[in-house]
Design an enzyme around this catalytic site. Sequence first.
Site, PDB file in Angstrom:
ATOM      1  N   HIS A 182       0.729  -1.090   0.145  1.00 25.38           N
ATOM      2  CA  HIS A 182      -0.103   0.048  -0.025  1.00 25.38           C
ATOM      3  C   HIS A 182       0.994   1.268  -0.058  1.00 25.38           C
ATOM      4  O   HIS A 182       0.450   2.477  -0.023  1.00 25.38           O
ATOM      5  CB  HIS A 182      -0.815  -0.062   1.348  1.00 25.38           C
ATOM      6  CG  HIS A 182      -2.056   0.999   1.202  1.00 25.38           C
ATOM      7  ND1 HIS A 182      -2.566   1.802   2.026  1.00 25.38           N
ATOM      8  CD2 HIS A 182      -3.122   0.957   0.295  1.00 25.38           C
ATOM      9  CE1 HIS A 182      -3.536   2.414   1.794  1.00 25.38           C
ATOM     10  NE2 HIS A 182      -4.077   1.991   0.637  1.00 25.38           N
ATOM     11  N   LYS A 184       3.335   4.522  -1.081  1.00 28.85           N
ATOM     12  CA  LYS A 184       3.144   5.467  -2.261  1.00 28.85           C
ATOM     13  C   LYS A 184       4.538   6.465  -1.922  1.00 28.85           C
ATOM     14  O   LYS A 184       4.467   6.973  -0.861  1.00 28.85           O
ATOM     15  CB  LYS A 184       1.897   6.220  -2.013  1.00 28.85           C
ATOM     16  CG  LYS A 184       0.697   5.513  -2.387  1.00 28.85           C
ATOM     17  CD  LYS A 184      -0.268   5.620  -1.062  1.00 28.85           C
ATOM     18  CE  LYS A 184      -1.761   4.532  -1.779  1.00 28.85           C
ATOM     19  NZ  LYS A 184      -2.367   4.299  -0.609  1.00 28.85           N
ATOM     20  N   ASP A 189      15.993  11.854  -8.171  1.00 30.22           N
ATOM     21  CA  ASP A 189      17.381  11.999  -7.978  1.00 30.22           C
ATOM     22  C   ASP A 189      17.927  11.862  -6.511  1.00 30.22           C
ATOM     23  O   ASP A 189      18.871  12.211  -6.088  1.00 30.22           O
ATOM     24  CB  ASP A 189      17.601  13.217  -8.415  1.00 30.22           C
ATOM     25  CG  ASP A 189      17.910  13.218  -9.930  1.00 30.22           C
ATOM     26  OD1 ASP A 189      18.086  12.205 -10.612  1.00 30.22           O
ATOM     27  OD2 ASP A 189      17.979  14.191 -10.566  1.00 30.22           O
ATOM     28  N   HIS A 428      -9.854  10.454   1.758  1.00 38.27           N
ATOM     29  CA  HIS A 428      -8.832   9.456   1.428  1.00 38.27           C
ATOM     30  C   HIS A 428      -7.659   9.875   1.898  1.00 38.27           C
ATOM     31  O   HIS A 428      -6.589   8.978   2.173  1.00 38.27           O
ATOM     32  CB  HIS A 428      -8.548   9.371   0.082  1.00 38.27           C
ATOM     33  CG  HIS A 428      -7.949   8.112  -0.317  1.00 38.27           C
ATOM     34  ND1 HIS A 428      -6.659   7.905  -0.749  1.00 38.27           N
ATOM     35  CD2 HIS A 428      -8.303   6.626  -0.820  1.00 38.27           C
ATOM     36  CE1 HIS A 428      -6.079   6.819  -1.150  1.00 38.27           C
ATOM     37  NE2 HIS A 428      -7.132   6.014  -0.968  1.00 38.27           N
ATOM     38  N   LYS A 430      -4.939  10.285   5.047  1.00 34.88           N
ATOM     39  CA  LYS A 430      -4.510   9.595   6.338  1.00 34.88           C
ATOM     40  C   LYS A 430      -3.588  10.409   7.153  1.00 34.88           C
ATOM     41  O   LYS A 430      -2.262  10.463   6.814  1.00 34.88           O
ATOM     42  CB  LYS A 430      -3.879   8.147   5.975  1.00 34.88           C
ATOM     43  CG  LYS A 430      -4.555   7.332   5.178  1.00 34.88           C
ATOM     44  CD  LYS A 430      -4.105   7.264   3.761  1.00 34.88           C
ATOM     45  CE  LYS A 430      -4.578   6.375   2.613  1.00 34.88           C
ATOM     46  NZ  LYS A 430      -5.942   6.338   2.349  1.00 34.88           N
ATOM     47  N   ASP A 435      -0.693  16.019  20.586  1.00 33.88           N
ATOM     48  CA  ASP A 435      -0.343  16.868  21.582  1.00 33.88           C
ATOM     49  C   ASP A 435      -0.104  18.178  20.851  1.00 33.88           C
ATOM     50  O   ASP A 435       0.606  18.852  21.360  1.00 33.88           O
ATOM     51  CB  ASP A 435       0.696  16.125  22.230  1.00 33.88           C
ATOM     52  CG  ASP A 435       0.242  15.198  23.382  1.00 33.88           C
ATOM     53  OD1 ASP A 435      -0.843  15.070  23.577  1.00 33.88           O
ATOM     54  OD2 ASP A 435       1.049  14.251  23.724  1.00 33.88           O
TER      55      ASP A 435
END
Length: 533
Positions: A182, A184, A189, A428, A430, A435
């Site tokens: 999952h 991404k 470079d 979508h 996440k 704190d």
Amino acid sequence: MSFATLTDGSSALRLMAITMALAIATLIAGCSSLPPLEGRSESSALPLEAARNTELGQALAPVEAAHPGMAGIYPLPDAAQAFATRVLLAEAAEQTLDIQYYIWRDDITGTLLLKALWQAAERGVRVRLLLDDNNTSGLDPLLAELDAHPNIQVRLFNPFVYRGSRIWGYITDFSRLNRRMHNKSFTADNNATVVGGRNVGDAYFGATDGVLFSDLDVIAVGDVVRRVSDDFDLFWASQSSYPAGRIIPEAEPYRDNAGSVPPSLKSALDKALSDPSAEAYIHALKTSPFIRQLTRGELDVTWARTRMVSDDPSKGLGQAKGDALLASKLTTIIGHPTTTLDLVSPYFVPTDSGVKALSDLAAKGVRIRVLTNSLSATDVAAVHAGYAKHRKALLEAGIQLYELKDTITHTGTEDPVGTFGHSASSLHAKTFAADGERVFVGSFNFDPRSMLLNTELGFVVDSPDLAREIASGFDRKVPLQAYEVRLSDEGDLYWVARQTDGTETRFDTEPDSSFWRRTAVSIISIFPIDSLL
């Protein structure tokens, strides 16, 4: 009941169908062994010295030297900007592109990005593309053409040997194929990387009339980029990553004229460019000042201590344990919040143990707010079922729950969801803030699948500024763009939609959802399937 009775009429047909299905599954299982990995080519990320000698590396050197031990973090909540950033990084690359994704669509934005990779390879850039194979159905001709380029290598993570209907793969090899990559990341470079929640496709970059995902990525520069590159190397060389040429048929030969692209890519490009929506993304590429600002040190990045967290790729084979899991690393880095926890997760399935952990924090005085999808906004109703059955317990513990509406209204150019992503019809992103000091951004969903099955990747950023942005979103924007879930005096759930004038509308059933959809979710929630969600 006799055997003769069992085989009469429709029962006999059902028995025959089951027998045939089992026979076919057995046959496929016998013919679908994975190819060996012996002789697979070896490669690694661009060495640091070579990375510093690129134009991008030389431009970033002074600002990185001024912030030793830190990373420059720039959020990318805007969908078009997130797309343009990836293409512009591909165009700026001189030596290497290392790219890792769960989903890559052959739609407008996905095809334009493939074109950018092809053009980079034509300039002599080495491109390594690692894709999870769960969502590559129909892409084999395109991937084969890319893999045939001498400067492009394509690998598939936990691939399906049978390239037709994926259901046969799940029937014959479920324990492996149920585990997906999952992660991404998009790294140029070994100097700059994009990490976050977005996959590659129109739904993630705002280029479709269908479901649009509200999402969040960040671009990072500094030493954390090298950590991402090291992690990519681990996945590239893992026992789950197979060269595409050993899995899919070879590309058909084609006449290679200067500047030409192979036929499948050309066909996809012609289709993409004929869509009026493509013009907006081409315009975004032409007008974006991103790379110029980055190389001149003018991009308003947040410099902060940043740690990459990820799962060991052996999780893809069920072999990673304990400290090799991202969830364990997150717990070590974040510790236990003492004042606030603002959590954004599209697929929030806390399970009984998660409810207890959050409830224990709330009992200690920690203010906890959660933003997830409403039933009308979610694209996976089964996941909503895994969340819905825990709502009452979470509310009883004093935790605030918000569920994003499936339509977001706004005026002007202000982005109503702010830090959590561009306005859209389904959440979508996440991310979470703890704190008011630490922020997580990445691919990790707060569900059992991310915990136990899928590999994940993200950043923990020690930045009060970014944490304040998330808190501000909850304070000012989320109450207007999401339903707040509450408990009545009788212990029943109800939903409140708040308007800009301060008025509230109450719903006693899940808003904007049909009776049948609600019923389906109620039925699904009965089954003990949390571990699969």
